[in-house]
Design an enzyme around this catalytic site. Sequence first.
Site, PDB file in Angstrom:
ATOM      1  N   ARG A 172       0.831  -1.206   0.000  1.00  0.00           N
ATOM      2  CA  ARG A 172       0.000   0.000   0.000  1.00  0.00           C
ATOM      3  C   ARG A 172       0.866   1.257   0.000  1.00  0.00           C
ATOM      4  O   ARG A 172       0.553   2.232  -0.680  1.00  0.00           O
ATOM      5  CB  ARG A 172      -0.945   0.001   1.205  1.00  0.00           C
ATOM      6  CG  ARG A 172      -1.979   1.113   1.153  1.00  0.00           C
ATOM      7  CD  ARG A 172      -3.056   0.941   2.199  1.00  0.00           C
ATOM      8  NE  ARG A 172      -2.517   1.043   3.569  1.00  0.00           N
ATOM      9  CZ  ARG A 172      -3.255   0.913   4.669  1.00  0.00           C
ATOM     10  NH1 ARG A 172      -4.566   0.662   4.562  1.00  0.00           N
ATOM     11  NH2 ARG A 172      -2.709   1.014   5.862  1.00  0.00           N
ATOM     12  N   LYS A 207      -2.665   6.724   1.114  1.00  0.00           N
ATOM     13  CA  LYS A 207      -2.511   7.156   2.512  1.00  0.00           C
ATOM     14  C   LYS A 207      -1.546   8.343   2.581  1.00  0.00           C
ATOM     15  O   LYS A 207      -0.358   8.194   2.879  1.00  0.00           O
ATOM     16  CB  LYS A 207      -2.024   5.976   3.354  1.00  0.00           C
ATOM     17  CG  LYS A 207      -2.311   6.117   4.845  1.00  0.00           C
ATOM     18  CD  LYS A 207      -2.081   4.803   5.560  1.00  0.00           C
ATOM     19  CE  LYS A 207      -2.286   4.910   7.060  1.00  0.00           C
ATOM     20  NZ  LYS A 207      -3.673   5.233   7.436  1.00  0.00           N
ATOM     21  N   GLU A 235     -16.287   6.901   4.469  1.00  0.00           N
ATOM     22  CA  GLU A 235     -15.396   6.575   5.585  1.00  0.00           C
ATOM     23  C   GLU A 235     -15.930   7.123   6.901  1.00  0.00           C
ATOM     24  O   GLU A 235     -16.778   8.020   6.930  1.00  0.00           O
ATOM     25  CB  GLU A 235     -13.981   7.110   5.322  1.00  0.00           C
ATOM     26  CG  GLU A 235     -13.293   6.420   4.157  1.00  0.00           C
ATOM     27  CD  GLU A 235     -11.788   6.318   4.332  1.00  0.00           C
ATOM     28  OE1 GLU A 235     -11.214   7.035   5.165  1.00  0.00           O
ATOM     29  OE2 GLU A 235     -11.176   5.496   3.623  1.00  0.00           O
TER      30      GLU A 235
END
Length: 337
Positions: free
Chosen positions: A79, A181, A217
């Site tokens: 990721r 992220k 989210e």
Amino acid sequence: MSIDWDNLGFDYIKTPYRYISVWKDGQWDEGKLTEDNTLNIHEGSAALHYGQQCFEGLKAYRCEDGSINLFRIDENSKRMNRSARHLLMAEVPEEKFIQAVEEVVKANEEFVPPYGSGATLYIRPLLIGIGEGIGVHSAPEFLFTVFCMPVGAYFKGGLTPTNFVVSDYDRAAPHGTGSIKVGGNYAASLLPGEKAKEKHFSDCIYLDPTTHTKIEEVGSANFFGITKDDRFITPLSPSILPSITKYSLLYLAEHRLGMEVVEEDVYLDSLSKFKEAGACGTAAVISPIGGIQTFDEFHVFYSETEVGPVTQKLYNELTGIQFGDVPAPDGWIRNIK
């Protein structure tokens, strides 16, 4: 340092060692452990001006036999590199990423909380663009660092239902950086998160930025819901960060609990189909959602005070695997003796 393992919050605590490595002239140096917890970088670094940075979060878990587990660390590496590619940053080879994390955990082993305390060692890998520059372009150098600290529950109360409120702010643009992220996504969440807390909610629920009709989210965590016919559902959107915890729960719900699992749109006006709901992520683990304040009503799921039975089973299965009490699927656990 004396630590009350049973009453840790989710706060920074300086531990003795961290790892640091620099990419320059097309390659990474060997990297090393250091006791210095400050970063000395050029004032023109792209990370400071243009947000060219990304990070990861993972945990180390003390097992009953005294060894330490790392949970799906290869997925964190993958990721971070997806984030790096999106931001035109140098990727960190998976072998280097894993070695760095293991070195930091071993060097700070005394700070891995004891088995049974419920606390963990939180690990933060960070990749930033550094070096001389001022134009809007990729940095000439990159710095990769890994540090750690013992932590307790992210939301106060641990596995206790808390309430959330729908926000009219957007966390990320429809075709922006929502799925990687990067710090900018979290900077965008500070104001709406603070407004939610002022109203005595744990955090806010972000809707899809295009139509504002679908849940995306829950603060900095992913949403999941258990329907009345026992389906495990999580939202589907290109703006959602692909949570390693969420995909682990999808697997466990299907293969350990025998549930049907689905990634699909979760419309705000369809909350009544869920008997349980929760937020999930590395920091949050699983945080049961007691209720959600929408624009026109307060919707309660299983209970505002008690954890739903399916959520409890998923939590027990996941944390059992992480702490070495439940057999793990192949490749999920990396054990440090």
